[in-house]
Design an enzyme around this catalytic site. Structure first.
Site, PDB file in Angstrom:
ATOM      1  N   SER A  78      48.357  32.775  44.744  1.00 45.10           N
ATOM      2  CA  SER A  78      49.104  33.816  44.267  1.00 45.10           C
ATOM      3  C   SER A  78      48.504  34.879  44.016  1.00 45.10           C
ATOM      4  O   SER A  78      47.286  35.161  44.406  1.00 45.10           O
ATOM      5  CB  SER A  78      50.214  33.188  43.261  1.00 45.10           C
ATOM      6  OG  SER A  78      51.200  34.628  43.030  1.00 45.10           O
ATOM      7  N   ASN A  79      48.992  35.961  43.133  1.00 39.43           N
ATOM      8  CA  ASN A  79      48.111  36.916  42.651  1.00 39.43           C
ATOM      9  C   ASN A  79      48.916  37.424  41.383  1.00 39.43           C
ATOM     10  O   ASN A  79      49.396  36.570  40.594  1.00 39.43           O
ATOM     11  CB  ASN A  79      48.453  38.181  43.663  1.00 39.43           C
ATOM     12  CG  ASN A  79      49.799  38.583  43.666  1.00 39.43           C
ATOM     13  OD1 ASN A  79      50.647  38.732  42.994  1.00 39.43           O
ATOM     14  ND2 ASN A  79      50.234  38.354  45.163  1.00 39.43           N
ATOM     15  N   HIS A  80      48.117  38.491  40.856  1.00 42.58           N
ATOM     16  CA  HIS A  80      48.503  38.920  39.363  1.00 42.58           C
ATOM     17  C   HIS A  80      49.789  39.775  39.160  1.00 42.58           C
ATOM     18  O   HIS A  80      49.764  40.003  37.901  1.00 42.58           O
ATOM     19  CB  HIS A  80      47.357  39.726  38.826  1.00 42.58           C
ATOM     20  CG  HIS A  80      45.904  39.094  38.790  1.00 42.58           C
ATOM     21  ND1 HIS A  80      45.532  37.970  38.002  1.00 42.58           N
ATOM     22  CD2 HIS A  80      44.910  39.233  39.336  1.00 42.58           C
ATOM     23  CE1 HIS A  80      44.534  37.568  38.456  1.00 42.58           C
ATOM     24  NE2 HIS A  80      43.832  38.256  39.272  1.00 42.58           N
ATOM     25  N   SER A  81      50.592  39.857  40.105  1.00 44.12           N
ATOM     26  CA  SER A  81      51.579  40.542  39.844  1.00 44.12           C
ATOM     27  C   SER A  81      52.819  40.126  38.846  1.00 44.12           C
ATOM     28  O   SER A  81      52.859  38.866  38.999  1.00 44.12           O
ATOM     29  CB  SER A  81      52.453  40.797  41.069  1.00 44.12           C
ATOM     30  OG  SER A  81      53.623  41.485  40.745  1.00 44.12           O
ATOM     31  N   ALA A 109      54.069  42.200  45.386  1.00 45.85           N
ATOM     32  CA  ALA A 109      52.685  41.820  45.956  1.00 45.85           C
ATOM     33  C   ALA A 109      52.811  40.638  46.576  1.00 45.85           C
ATOM     34  O   ALA A 109      53.202  39.304  46.247  1.00 45.85           O
ATOM     35  CB  ALA A 109      51.805  41.664  44.730  1.00 45.85           C
TER      36      ALA A 109
END
Ligand code: PMT
Length: 408
Positions: free
Chosen positions: A211-214, A280
């Site tokens: 995943s990502n930091h959103s 994101a």
């Protein structure tokens, strides 16, 4: 249009009836006042068993009214009713609901409710059995048929110690209902805005994901700004906590993966006037996620094969060729270098009307934080650099840009 400009100098009439939840009405009066509203409070006699007019006067800076009318007695209900932009009764007891449903006018609050010409919002508070009673439910139907908005009641523990449906909804949520009602004639009224928020997650096995930091904060703020502008909002969100906090009035669609997001976005866009892609999106997913948890022993030489995910904005642009919707598509570009060039390239490649270039290298902008620093790049070549500001303010700038497209 933000909370302050939406509420500034609006006359809100706050009716308070006899319930232990009266103390929450003081908080509501305070929140409304802090948002710029002029709050006139009317307390019934039973409300005064729980709270005093002085408490409301202290937080609103204005007179609170009771049945002990003064020399202006014969006109006060007309004056209060005529000048109000919105009448909120919170908490509203079963007794006051019955009086409103039957047009009774035996105290200052119910007389004023008959005299008022503005929309009425009631927030019931009573024991679960009283709420469920056929008489109360018949009154709910009568009031709803008269376009009275009914917020709650919420479920949970009540003063009796029993659990059930009958609690006053929290003041913060009531503020959302007030905003929604005051926004009804604003520039995006009648428009359907779809907002995507948060990061997508791609499973590697039942435990792990890419995943990502959103956090979803920017997307949720955009949804609130669109609601404040009068739009009908669908908010499609990933699984993070901030993304799950749906503003009052928005329809939330929960997704996990990019493929889920693609499906939900294409479905919502069939009727959308505007799509705002703040999510994101994971560009790759595991080719074959494991059905069972991968054991640590298997991990020393673990490699995960990835396949490319579809580009959702491009899929939306293709669907638009057949359906005509959405009329406007706004993308975001999260960049760690060459912000403007990359934003301009993505604007073209994804057939966007506007791209919000987002510099993610600064600590006070981009992922997770409450502030953002963006540049708005439009299809006509115009470029507007915005200063560091809250994600709420960034959202208002984007929604203003959208409103201008429809007004021009
Ligand atoms: O959620 P927060 O913590 O508040 O952070 C906000 C944010 C930084 C996530 C947000 O402001 C932001 O910049 N969102 C877009 C992030 C991103 O994915 O940018 P991108 O440059 O990779 O993608 C460009 C655009 O294409 C985006 O609108 C994206 O939603 C869309 N996209 C991307 C990949 C893909 N497969 N399909 C897409 O539609």
């Amino acid at each position: 249009m933000n909370q302050i400009s939406l509420l500034r100098d609006k006359h809100i009439l706050l009716g308070v009836t006899g319930s232990i939840a009266c103390y929450k009405a003081i908080d509501l009066a305070s929140k409304l006042t802090q948002a710029g509203a002029l709050v006139d409070v009317i307390l019934t006699q039973s409300a005064q068993q729980f709270v005093t007019p002085l408490a409301f006067q202290a937080v609103t800076g204005r007179q609170a009214y009771t049945d002990l009318w003064g020399t202006d007695a014969h006109v006060i209900h007309i004056g209060l009713g005529e000048s109000a932009d919105l009448f909120v009764i919170a908490p509203c007891t079963a007794d006051t609901m019955a009086k409103l449903a039957h047009g009774r006018a035996d105290n200052l609050l119910t007389i004023t409710a008959l005299a008022a010409r503005c929309p009425l919002l009631i927030a019931p508070a009573m024991d679960g059995g009283m709420w469920a009673h056929a008489a109360t439910q018949a009154n709910v139907k009568t009031l709803a048929a008269r376009n009275v908005t009914i917020a709650g009641p919420a479920e949970g523990r009540m003063a009796s110690g029993l659990k059930g449906k009958g609690r006053l909804v929290e003041p913060a949520e009531l503020m959302g209902h007030v905003r929604l009602m005051l926004a009804q004639a604003n520039p995006l009224a009648g428009k359907h805005v779809v907002v995507t928020a948060g990061g997508t997650q791609e499973a590697i096995d039942p435990v792990r994901f890419i995943s990502n930091h959103s956090s979803g904060k920017q997307g949720v703020a955009l949804a609130q700004a669109a609601l404040d502008a009068g739009a009908t909002v669908t908010l499609i969100t990933g699984p993070t906590a901030a993304a799950r906090s749906t503003p009052v009035g928005a329809t939330r669609v929960a997704i996990t993966s990019t493929l889920d997001l693609e499906q939900a976005t294409l479905a919502a866009c069939q009727t959308a006037d505007v799509l705002i892609m703040a999510a994101a999106v994971a560009d790759y997913r595991a080719a074959a996620p494991a059905d069972q948890k991968i054991k640590r022993a298997q991990m020393s030489d673990l490699s995960v094969q990835l396949v490319e995910n579809p580009d959702i904005t491009i899929a939306v642009a293709n669907q638009k060729k057949q359906l005509g919707n959405p009329l406007l598509t706004i993308g975001f570009a999260a960049e760690s270098q060459n912000l403007l060039e990359n934003a301009q390239r993505k604007l073209k490649k994804k057939s966007l009307d506007l791209i919000v270039g987002n510099d993610i290298t600064a600590k006070d902008a981009g992922f997770f934080v409450d502030t953002n620093r963006v540049v708005l790049v439009a299809k006509d070549g115009s470029i507007e650099r915005l200063p560091l500001q809250s994600k709420v303010a960034v959202s208002e700038a984007v929604i203003d840009w959208i409103s201008n497209q429809f007004s021009g």
